[in-house]
Design a protein around this motif. Structure first.
Motif, PDB file in Angstrom:
ATOM      1  N   ASP A 184      -1.316  -5.693   2.649  1.00  0.00           N
ATOM      2  CA  ASP A 184      -2.248  -3.870   3.756  1.00  0.00           C
ATOM      3  C   ASP A 184      -1.445  -4.222   4.254  1.00  0.00           C
ATOM      4  OD1 ASP A 184      -3.604  -6.180   4.884  1.00  0.00           O
ATOM      5  OD2 ASP A 184      -5.367  -5.999   3.895  1.00  0.00           O
ATOM      6  N   GLY A 185      -1.208  -5.024   5.540  1.00  0.00           N
ATOM      7  CA  GLY A 185      -0.395  -4.527   6.805  1.00  0.00           C
ATOM      8  C   GLY A 185      -1.290  -4.774   8.116  1.00  0.00           C
ATOM      9  N   THR A 186      -2.681  -6.163   7.787  1.00  0.00           N
ATOM     10  CA  THR A 186      -3.503  -6.565   8.263  1.00  0.00           C
ATOM     11  C   THR A 186      -3.547  -7.979   8.484  1.00  0.00           C
ATOM     12  OG1 THR A 186      -5.274  -6.122   7.107  1.00  0.00           O
ATOM     13  CG2 THR A 186      -4.517  -4.051   8.010  1.00  0.00           C
ATOM     14  N   SER A 209      -3.405  -4.166  13.118  1.00  0.00           N
ATOM     15  CA  SER A 209      -2.153  -3.638  11.956  1.00  0.00           C
ATOM     16  C   SER A 209      -0.605  -3.396  11.828  1.00  0.00           C
ATOM     17  CB  SER A 209      -2.377  -2.071  12.386  1.00  0.00           C
ATOM     18  OG  SER A 209      -1.904  -1.306  10.739  1.00  0.00           O
ATOM     19  N   ASN A 211       1.521  -2.280   9.950  1.00  0.00           N
ATOM     20  CA  ASN A 211       2.361  -1.367   9.661  1.00  0.00           C
ATOM     21  C   ASN A 211       3.292  -1.717   8.331  1.00  0.00           C
ATOM     22  OD1 ASN A 211       0.328   0.729  10.736  1.00  0.00           O
ATOM     23  ND2 ASN A 211       1.602   1.031  12.538  1.00  0.00           N
ATOM     24  N   THR A 212       3.478  -2.632   7.933  1.00  0.00           N
ATOM     25  CA  THR A 212       4.093  -3.384   6.961  1.00  0.00           C
ATOM     26  C   THR A 212       3.077  -4.891   5.884  1.00  0.00           C
ATOM     27  OG1 THR A 212       6.670  -4.365   6.933  1.00  0.00           O
ATOM     28  CG2 THR A 212       4.856  -4.991   8.800  1.00  0.00           C
ATOM     29  N   ASP A 232       9.795  -6.071   7.066  1.00  0.00           N
ATOM     30  CA  ASP A 232      10.875  -4.327   7.358  1.00  0.00           C
ATOM     31  C   ASP A 232      11.698  -5.263   8.253  1.00  0.00           C
ATOM     32  OD1 ASP A 232       8.738  -5.441   9.522  1.00  0.00           O
ATOM     33  OD2 ASP A 232       8.745  -2.922   9.758  1.00  0.00           O
TER      34      ASP A 232
END
Length: 540
Positions: A184-186, A209, A211-212, A232
């Motif tokens: 979930d990116g966290t 977070s 964001n990836t 990413d």
């Protein structure tokens, strides 16, 4: 007179006859060396602890226990003779005995073979000392108390992640703080001191977070920072502020945009035991990089050949001597970090995907490896490439190459030492946590069952046997014949619902992805397990 004149000749004949008896094959052109003619020397590899002699008062001693007339023996030797009757020497005898030695201009020069022998002795002695120190590391510094055993008691249920938890990482070895990274990116930071079951709310201490999706996670800078690898291709170094609820971004790298185009990080380990500022990460395209967070530069770099497969997991020896990677092609590549060379290549017999590698807790030259399917966990000897032990928790025949419709895979591996006995905890995609005792396999046990297991109907036992030169510890499921209807129990529970919120399940509802040990400030040992549904559970 004639016999006396022939005495030297007769002695030679006698000596030759003795040689002929001792060496019967000496006349056929071969040189036979018997044990009687060879001087065997034993060289101790470990220093013996010398015991100081206890001084016993002699009959001819004064009140202080020292011999009358001083110390007997040579003043130049520095040897103190204690106990027994002391011989008193007169002054004339002492002066006549100790004279100045003659001046000798000869200089002793050892031969080359003696130099080589001394060099070999020192080399083997140093190697033995290093191996003994590493071999006793787990026994001397084990964080587990005597008679410790995981009993499967649920302490806390943490479900703040909305998707699969990929990795758990302790900030400091055997400390109370640990972090979790999720798809979930966290990234969330947890404190097991506040997750002991006495708190009303089990909540993470800090969150960040990215964001990836998070693929890799490791602590660095002595537990003051976290290194995070994203899908990413980003590598983030975050500073942990104890007085804040958020983590501070300290460094940000984009590995897809560097000169090597390494790709995203697939796994990462900390190097705090040798250099607290170094983290080692492996990338999708085969790069193994040691990154120095202090100077923000690459310390060294290794290249894994893609013909071995994509790197899926990585681990480093606690002494910083070697590093091992597991690949999707079923190969283990071991590297010597002193010379930064590949020293061993171990191939799985069925080319199974290597899901997890870990260091053995007591054997410095052994590697723990979990491969895909059949819940197979193997212990490999890096020096001989031999598979010594196999943990097999599958209905398929042991060491078979077919999955037999059993895709269960061990993803979480945690090793340790209790009472000088090594053990391994495994978490599998079948939602079970098992305790394997390597010294006493019959005492192995299933500590956390899956939700489908009805322990009133079945039981788990473990035995060992030798297959193809490997010790196989096999799990057997035995039916008790009670045949309890689980559907009836489930229907009765639905007809009589309990008041209040539902209690979390005492088992994982999805595949277990990782295991971790943490220790509270009061010395309580907890085992954290993360699952694919985002849940983290704390056990004792």
């Amino acid at each position: 007179m004639i016999l006396l004149a022939m005495k030297p000749f007769l002695l030679k004949l006698k000596h030759k006859s003795q040689l002929d008896v001792d060496e019967p094959a000496s006349g056929n052109g071969r040189i036979v060396i018997s044990r009687k003619k060879v001087n065997c020397h034993d060289y101790p590899l470990a220093e013996k602890k010398s015991k100081l002699p206890i001084e016993t008062p002699s009959p001819a001693s004064d009140g202080n226990g020292s011999p009358i007339g001083g110390i007997a023996g040579s003043p130049a030797s520095g040897v103190l003779l204690l106990g027994g009757q002391q011989n008193l020497l007169s002054a004339a005898t002492s002066l006549g005995e100790y004279t100045m030695p003659e001046r000798n201009y000869w200089q002793e020069r050892p031969s080359e073979c003696r130099k080589d022998l001394e060099s070999m002795r020192n080399k083997i002695k140093t190697r033995y000392s290093s191996i003994a120190q590493r071999g006793n590391y787990g026994k001397q510094n084990s964080p587990y108390p005597n008679n410790w055993r995981m009993n499967g008691t649920l302490i806390a249920h943490l479900h703040e992640h909305s998707e699969s938890v990929i990795k758990l990482a302790a900030l400091k070895p055997h400390g109370p703080l640990f972090a979790s990274g999720s798809i979930d990116g966290t990234v969330r930071l947890w404190d097991c001191n506040k997750l002991n079951g006495n708190q009303t709310i089990n909540k993470s201490r800090q969150v960040y977070s990215a964001n990836t999706p998070i693929y890799a996670l490791a602590a660095c800078d002595g537990g003051q920072s976290l290194a995070v690898g994203g899908k990413d291709g980003s590598l983030l170094i975050m500073r942990i502020d104890r007085n804040s609820s958020k983590m501070t971004l300290q460094q940000a790298l984009h590995l897809n945009q560097n000169e090597h185009s390494d790709g995203p990080v697939v796994d990462m380990v900390s190097y705090d035991h040798t250099s607290p500022n170094i983290i080692i990460y492996a990338t999708l395209y085969g790069a193994i990089v040691a990154w120095d967070t202090r100077i923000q530069q690459c310390a060294w770099r290794l290249e894994n050949e893609l013909r071995h497969g994509v790197i899926t997991t990585i681990c480093a020896d606690s002494t910083g001597s070697w590093l091992a990677t597991g690949t999707s092609g079923g190969k283990h590549i071991c590297w010597d970090l002193r010379f930064r060379l590949a020293i061993a290549e171990i191939k799985h017999p069925s080319d199974s995907w290597i899901r997890k590698v870990a260091c053995h807790p007591t054997e410095p030259s052994c590697l723990i490896s979990a491969s895909k399917s059949n819940n197979e966990v193997s212990i490999w000897n890096i020096e001989t490439n031999h598979r010594q032990t196999v943990l097999w928790a599958s209905p398929a025949p042991p060491l078979s190459n077919t999955s037999m419709n059993d895709p269960a895979t061990t993803c979480g591996v945690l090793s340790g030492v209790v009472d000088n006995s090594p053990f391994i905890l495994t978490g599998s995609s079948d939602q079970r946590i098992r305790f394997w005792n390597l010294c006493d396999p019959k005492s192995s046990a299933l500590v956390v069952p899956s939700p489908k297991d009805n322990l009133n109907d079945i039981t788990f036992n473990y035995n060992t046997r030798l297959i193809d030169g490997s010790h196989v510890i096999e799990e057997n499921i035995i039916s008790l014949g009670n045949n309890t209807d689980m559907n009836a129990l489930r229907v009765s529970a639905e007809e009589n619902p309990r008041s209040g919120p539902d209690m979390p399940s005492a088992s994982h509802q999805d595949a277990i992805a990782d295991l971790l040990m943490c220790k509270s400030d009061k010395g309580q040992i907890y085992i954290a397990s993360a699952a694919r549904d985002g849940a983290i559970k704390l056990w004792k």
